[in-house]
Write an enzyme that holds these catalytic residues in place. Sequence first.
Site, PDB file in Angstrom:
ATOM      1  N   ALA A 216     -11.911   5.154  16.442  1.00 39.45           N
ATOM      2  CA  ALA A 216     -12.582   5.625  17.656  1.00 39.45           C
ATOM      3  C   ALA A 216     -14.016   5.105  17.714  1.00 39.45           C
ATOM      4  CB  ALA A 216     -12.575   7.157  17.701  1.00 39.45           C
ATOM      5  N   GLU A 238      -3.683  -1.306  12.142  1.00 41.17           N
ATOM      6  CA  GLU A 238      -3.097   0.022  11.976  1.00 41.17           C
ATOM      7  C   GLU A 238      -2.436   0.533  13.249  1.00 41.17           C
ATOM      8  OE1 GLU A 238      -4.445   4.218   9.950  1.00 41.17           O
ATOM      9  OE2 GLU A 238      -5.909   3.196  11.203  1.00 41.17           O
ATOM     10  N   GLN A 361     -11.652   1.894   4.004  1.00 39.56           N
ATOM     11  CA  GLN A 361     -11.378   3.256   3.540  1.00 39.56           C
ATOM     12  C   GLN A 361     -12.346   3.647   2.431  1.00 39.56           C
ATOM     13  OE1 GLN A 361      -9.425   5.459   4.742  1.00 39.56           O
ATOM     14  NE2 GLN A 361      -7.344   4.761   5.141  1.00 39.56           N
ATOM     15  N   GLY A 383     -15.594  -3.144  -5.618  1.00 36.30           N
ATOM     16  CA  GLY A 383     -15.903  -4.458  -6.171  1.00 36.30           C
ATOM     17  C   GLY A 383     -17.011  -5.176  -5.426  1.00 36.30           C
TER      18      GLY A 383
END
Length: 458
Positions: A216, A238, A361, A383
């Site tokens: 959003a 997604e 994420q 990382g």
Amino acid sequence: MKEKEILNPQDADLEEAVIGACMVESEAIALVADKLRPEMFYTEVNGMIFAAVQSMFHAGKKIDILTVKSELAARGALEKVGGPYNLTRIASRIASGTHVEYHACILRELFIRREMIIGSHKQLAADESVDITDALGGIHDLLDHLEGDMGTADHLRTMGQLMEDTLAQVETRVEGSRDGITGIPTGFSDLDKLTSGWQRGDLNIIAARPAVGKTAFALHLAKTAAAAGYHTVVFSLEMQGERLGDRWLLAATENVDASHLRRGQLDTSELRQVREASQRLSQLPIRIDDSSVVSMDHVRSVARMLKSKGECDMIILDYLQLCDMKSDRNNRNREQEVAQATRKAKVMAKELDVPVLLLSQLNRMSEGRPDCRPLLSDLRESGAIEQDADMVMLLYRPALHGLKTEHKSKYPSEGLGVVIMAKHRNGETGDIYFGHNSSLTKMGDYIPPEEWLMKHAK
């Protein structure tokens, strides 16, 4: 090695591999169009075919074996290249264009080696009557030419040239500055003040836990950029494109119930609003790619193609961990795969000179803290994500965790979102507050409730 191969370094099979890939896979030509020229092909036939393909690419035409055949026929060159049979033979040898960019680099090196052999022979050996000083001057000219083909001269600048280029950018920012915004507007006043807008060549990470509202938030950013006239490309790994369309429609209407839209139970007024909003949104320069399997190489290929047409000013990818990384077979673990993907995203931002917004994420660590507030260390499979990013923004909604107020600002948590600027390579860090409705379809600058203002004014 045979003497002929030494004197004329070339690889006809590799030439056909590149041409075949361009006819078999639509993205292949975008990867090699700026690396190769027709004269770089040793075999004249292959050079003629590539010239047709490259011309079609720059003209924005669809490229496959049939369209290439038509282009060559229009040029009167179809029979010269062996006719449809030879095109079919070349295309049939290719299973995929996975390594086409690497192959193109090899072909360019072979061409440069041939040019070195031919050029040095002409300058030093062909004519003994030529003064040796003139011959050496010719060699220097040859090296300058070859450095241009290698790209060396393009990347090596003197301090004087760097200052000239830097000053040109400064003056461009001054001329284009709108109330301190020198880049692409974000749609949030405080975020614009902190960043001066999305800057060209920057990799920006927007990270959050699931359900916080990454998509959003990104859609709001895309719409804001497009409304300001910037061509925006959204890669949605997604969510299906039509679901993104639903959200944009809800954001562009006033009184449409999200559940009515989802269930197809719009009343007459709502349907009218949706249709009018659809017409307005249709005019925005936004491109959406909702392919279910997308690699960073695919993103780069599509973006380069659009950039060549002047239709790519900003890239949004939702989201990093869903990228297809199977092609990175040499990586030993997931963290290294993600690191390579983020590195490619940064290289793409610099190469295309556009801001790249990469959604990511966060891991579960923040959920164990009293206020559930995310930290930079919560980047999932982090990382190199933090290392490559120019900015890292963490999205946080305290209401999701049952908190009545946001700990730092003391603002009421209902309808409150926080952008935590955890890393800012070229500026300050800090918190940016934004407001949103319950369905996250509308966002904007945060304005505290009147009762809260009255209470804290005392």
